[in-house]
Design a protein around this motif. Structure first.
Motif, PDB file in Angstrom:
ATOM      1  N   THR A 277      49.013  34.054  56.256  1.00 15.17           N
ATOM      2  CA  THR A 277      49.571  35.391  56.408  1.00 15.17           C
ATOM      3  C   THR A 277      49.974  35.928  55.031  1.00 15.17           C
ATOM      4  OG1 THR A 277      51.829  34.572  56.706  1.00 15.17           O
ATOM      5  CG2 THR A 277      50.453  34.805  58.687  1.00 15.17           C
ATOM      6  N   ASP A 314      45.738  39.942  57.199  1.00 15.83           N
ATOM      7  CA  ASP A 314      46.464  40.113  58.464  1.00 15.83           C
ATOM      8  C   ASP A 314      45.508  40.171  59.654  1.00 15.83           C
ATOM      9  OD1 ASP A 314      49.025  40.052  57.459  1.00 15.83           O
ATOM     10  OD2 ASP A 314      49.120  42.213  57.097  1.00 15.83           O
ATOM     11  N   GLU A 315      44.376  40.837  59.493  1.00 15.95           N
ATOM     12  CA  GLU A 315      43.404  40.943  60.588  1.00 15.95           C
ATOM     13  C   GLU A 315      42.837  39.573  60.959  1.00 15.95           C
ATOM     14  OE1 GLU A 315      40.531  43.729  59.202  1.00 15.95           O
ATOM     15  OE2 GLU A 315      41.662  45.492  59.865  1.00 15.95           O
ATOM     16  N   ASP A 318      45.592  37.499  62.753  1.00 14.42           N
ATOM     17  CA  ASP A 318      45.758  37.942  64.144  1.00 14.42           C
ATOM     18  C   ASP A 318      44.585  37.489  65.003  1.00 14.42           C
ATOM     19  OD1 ASP A 318      48.142  39.171  63.501  1.00 14.42           O
ATOM     20  OD2 ASP A 318      47.267  41.161  63.229  1.00 14.42           O
TER      21      ASP A 318
END
Length: 400
Positions: A277, A314-315, A318
């Motif tokens: 992250t 971040d993508e 996730d």
């Protein structure tokens, strides 16, 4: 008799491919490429997705060997040019070292005198109208260049782009086809990779039309290294979220064979690409550079990047959580559908593939915490015999 009958023998395919490649000449020195393209057009119907049979694999092997021979020839020519240039440079450096300053000055003066003399002689010849037209056309000691040129590369790529389309939609085994795609991706990444990714997206979108998605995933497995190689194709990493999202869409419990290919693809990506992250990256950066500010970290991360690298991180993080959730959901559905112990064991080998746990090892501690939350909730809500998944996650948490 079929146009591909001469390709049925393994040795014939290899020899013919090598001969055809070495017959290619630069633009203006023959029309070999026209004849090669004519040959490919004759065989085109035999590899079309609507007309495939036993002959298809022979032709795909021939296409692979032709592609391989072309790239091998190009590499040999490049090495030859590099050695020749290096040899010339070494000779020039040796000659320069042998000259002393006064000898070099004298040589330059002599050269200027020679040029002046030649100029005077040329002017004298022009005044007397001497016809030297035929002699001007003669070029002594000129070596004709038979190396592959840019025109050859263009025709080669245009020919193989159409072949790639057929291979993506091929209903047969496309391991050789995937190797062709990989070689082309390394050969001309800026041309082939965007084309290949676009066609893969279209094939996945047409999955309800009977497309064999396992072949599509197999091509991605072979090509993911050049796609993510930042020295080779700098912007390729920004394609990753779209690729992963489309792969997640076709990750279901209905096709165990496809699931195995998808797991192999995911494991290959994250075997060399850590999942983390932005927050954890920032904390590590601050620990190494205590005096650095948050803005300094963000500036360093975005430096020389064509797009927002932080958003990409971040993508992907996730996506990893959604992947774990869907993976566990597929396990639960297989448990519910399996009634015989023998069948359950076979499906466990297909879906619960041990390399999945390497995915956890490549994930950061914060993401592992999120995986644990997902796995605990899922396995408590769905009664399942695969407690091994939950136990391994909990052991990782304990070890961390």
């Amino acid at each position: 008799f079929t146009p591909a009958s001469f390709l049925f023998k393994k040795d014939s395919r290899s020899i013919i491919a090598r001969i055809l490649v070495h017959l290619i000449r630069p633009q203006g020195q023959g029309n070999v490429w026209e004849k090669i393209q004519r040959l490919f057009e004759i065989c085109e119907d035999l590899v079309h997705p609507n007309n495939q049979g036993e002959w298809t694999k022979y032709l795909i092997t021939f296409y692979f060997q032709f592609c391989n021979e072309y790239i091998k020839r190009l590499k040999k020519e490049q090495k030859f040019k590099a050695r020749k240039d290096q040899k010339i440079d070494e000779q020039i450096n040796e000659e320069i070292q042998e000259f002393k300053e006064e000898e070099l000055d004298q040589a330059l003066e002599d050269l200027e005198e020679e040029e002046e003399t030649e100029k005077q002689e040329d002017d004298h010849e022009k005044e007397e109208d001497i016809d030297v037209g035929e002699e001007e056309d003669l070029k002594d000691d000129e070596e004709v260049n038979y190396f592959l040129d840019e025109n050859s590369h263009t025709q080669f790529l245009n020919t193989y782009k159409k072949i790639l389309l057929y291979l993506i939609y091929n209903a047969k085994d496309t391991d050789k086809g995937a190797q062709i795609a990989r070689k082309l991706a390394y050969f001309r990444p800026n041309e082939i990779i965007p084309f290949l990714i676009d066609q893969v997206y279209k094939a996945i979108d047409k999955r309800h039309e009977g497309i064999k998605l396992q072949n599509v995933v197999n091509i991605l497995i072979h090509c993911i290294n050049p796609i993510l190689d930042r020295k080779l194709y700098h912007q390729g990493i920004y394609e990753l979220p779209d690729i992963l999202n489309r792969i997640l869409d076709i990750f279901t419990s209905s096709d165990p064979s496809l699931n195995r290919s998808i797991l192999s693809f995911v494991m290959k990506i994250f075997s060399f690409l850590p999942v983390t992250t932005v927050k954890e990256l920032k904390n590590k950066y601050i620990s190494i550079h205590p005096d650095a500010s948050d803005d300094k970290f963000y500036d360093e991360m975005r430096k020389d990047e064509p797009h927002d690298i932080l958003r990409l991180i971040d993508e992907v993080s996730d996506w990893s959580v959604e992947f774990i959730r869907k993976y566990l959901d597929i396990i639960g559905k297989i448990d519910q559908e399996s009634k015989k112990e023998k069948q359950r064991t076979k499906q466990t080998q297909i879906v619960t593939n041990n390399p999945i746990f390497n995915f956890f090892a490549q994930s950061s501690s914060q993401l592992v915490e999120r995986y644990i939350a997902v796995s605990y909730t899922h396995l408590r809500a769905h009664e399942t015999g695969r407690n091994l998944v939950c136990r391994l996650l909990l052991e990782k948490k304990k070890n961390n």
